[in-house]
Design a protein around this motif. Sequence first.
Motif, PDB file in Angstrom:
ATOM      1  N   TYR A   1     -50.056 -63.019 -28.184  1.00  0.00           N
ATOM      2  CA  TYR A   1     -48.740 -63.945 -28.148  1.00  0.00           C
ATOM      3  C   TYR A   1     -48.565 -65.402 -28.519  1.00  0.00           C
ATOM      4  O   TYR A   1     -48.247 -65.860 -30.048  1.00  0.00           O
TER       5      TYR A   1
ATOM      6  N   TYR B   1     -46.920 -66.421 -32.592  1.00  0.00           N
ATOM      7  CA  TYR B   1     -45.707 -67.234 -32.880  1.00  0.00           C
ATOM      8  C   TYR B   1     -46.300 -69.154 -33.648  1.00  0.00           C
ATOM      9  O   TYR B   1     -46.162 -69.760 -33.423  1.00  0.00           O
TER      10      TYR B   1
ATOM     11  N   ARG C   1     -43.159 -61.777 -20.386  1.00  0.00           N
ATOM     12  CA  ARG C   1     -41.801 -61.590 -21.433  1.00  0.00           C
ATOM     13  C   ARG C   1     -41.263 -62.766 -20.361  1.00  0.00           C
ATOM     14  O   ARG C   1     -39.910 -63.470 -21.701  1.00  0.00           O
ATOM     15  N   LEU C   2     -40.787 -63.329 -19.378  1.00  0.00           N
ATOM     16  CA  LEU C   2     -40.544 -64.940 -19.034  1.00  0.00           C
ATOM     17  C   LEU C   2     -41.205 -65.853 -20.028  1.00  0.00           C
ATOM     18  O   LEU C   2     -40.122 -66.891 -19.851  1.00  0.00           O
TER      19      LEU C   2
ATOM     20  N   GLU D   1     -42.267 -65.252 -22.731  1.00  0.00           N
ATOM     21  CA  GLU D   1     -41.559 -65.726 -23.798  1.00  0.00           C
ATOM     22  C   GLU D   1     -40.592 -66.374 -24.309  1.00  0.00           C
ATOM     23  O   GLU D   1     -39.564 -66.960 -24.701  1.00  0.00           O
ATOM     24  N   ASP D   2     -39.408 -65.520 -23.173  1.00  0.00           N
ATOM     25  CA  ASP D   2     -37.528 -65.701 -22.785  1.00  0.00           C
ATOM     26  C   ASP D   2     -37.915 -67.241 -23.000  1.00  0.00           C
ATOM     27  O   ASP D   2     -36.932 -68.452 -23.472  1.00  0.00           O
ATOM     28  N   MET D   3     -38.561 -67.755 -21.917  1.00  0.00           N
ATOM     29  CA  MET D   3     -38.844 -69.040 -21.955  1.00  0.00           C
ATOM     30  C   MET D   3     -38.904 -70.229 -22.913  1.00  0.00           C
ATOM     31  O   MET D   3     -37.707 -71.094 -23.370  1.00  0.00           O
ATOM     32  N   GLU D   4     -39.869 -69.731 -23.527  1.00  0.00           N
ATOM     33  CA  GLU D   4     -40.258 -70.673 -24.637  1.00  0.00           C
ATOM     34  C   GLU D   4     -39.101 -70.143 -26.136  1.00  0.00           C
ATOM     35  O   GLU D   4     -38.691 -71.519 -26.500  1.00  0.00           O
ATOM     36  N   LEU D   5     -38.704 -68.928 -26.400  1.00  0.00           N
ATOM     37  CA  LEU D   5     -37.833 -69.322 -27.577  1.00  0.00           C
ATOM     38  C   LEU D   5     -36.487 -70.334 -27.115  1.00  0.00           C
ATOM     39  O   LEU D   5     -35.941 -71.012 -27.588  1.00  0.00           O
ATOM     40  N   LYS D   6     -36.335 -70.577 -25.755  1.00  0.00           N
ATOM     41  CA  LYS D   6     -35.056 -71.503 -25.384  1.00  0.00           C
ATOM     42  C   LYS D   6     -34.709 -72.330 -25.496  1.00  0.00           C
ATOM     43  O   LYS D   6     -34.081 -73.444 -25.848  1.00  0.00           O
TER      44      LYS D   6
END
Length: 242
Positions: free
Chosen positions: A108, A112, A214-215, A217-222
Motif C-alpha cells: 500500500y 500510494y 480497506r478501512l 484506504e477509504d479513510m485516507e482517501l476521504k
Amino acid sequence: MSQDVQFDSALDLLRRLPPNQTTLTLSHLTTLSPHLSEDLLSSVDQPLLTRRCPSSGKDYLLCDYNRDGDSYRSPWSNEFDPALEDGTVPSERVRKLEVAANEAFEVYRELYYEGGVGSTYFWDLDEGFAGVVLLKKAVNPGSKSSANWDSIHVFEVLEKARTAHYKLTSTVILHLGAGGESLGEMNLSGNMTRQVEADLQVESDASHVVNVGRLVEDMELKMRNLLREYLTHTRTPCLLSG
C-alpha cells in the motif's frame, strides 16, 4: 494544583502552540512535569520518528504503541531497541497477523506514497485485538521548502462468531513549508482526526488484514480529499493578497 488540572492545562497549551513544534513542546512539558509524561505521551499525536532495526536493517516508525519504557519494538524482528528482556510483545496469533499486515501495508505504501516509511503494530485485547498503522512521507526535511505527512490509524477489533466490529480512529499530521528571498517564509501545519466504525464479515484471520486495509484506504482517501479542499481555499486568498 491537582494532576488532572495540570494535565488539562498542558493539553490546552499544546493546542495553542504551532503543531510542527509538538515534539519540542512535549519535551519541555515532560521535563517540567515528569509525573505527566506517560499521560501526555499516550494522549498527544506527534510527528513520527524513524529508527533502523539492527536485526533486519529496515527502517520502522516510533510511537507510543511500540514503546516500552525507553525501548521501541521493531515490527520486522519483534525485538526491542535498546534490548529489553521482559518487553511486552503480542501473542503468537496476533504476531502472525501483525507480520501479514506489515507485508500488506508495505505494498500500500509503495502504491500510494511512492516511498516513505510504514509500520504496523498489533497488541492483544481481552475480546479481540487492536493495532496501529503508521505511514510517513517527508520531502526535503530540515529545509525551508519542505513537506511532511504522518498518518496514524488506531483500530480495535472485537471478534464475534462470523463477523467482527472494527473501530478506527485516524489522524493526519501535515506540515508544509516554503521559503525564498522574494517569498519570505511560510509555514502551514495542522492535524485532522476522524473516526469510523463498521461490522464486517470474517472468514479467517486473513480477513482481518483485508478489512483493516480497506478501512484505512477509504479513510485516507476521504481525509486526503478534505485536506486538498482546505488547501485550495487557503491558496486563493494568498494569491489575491499577492
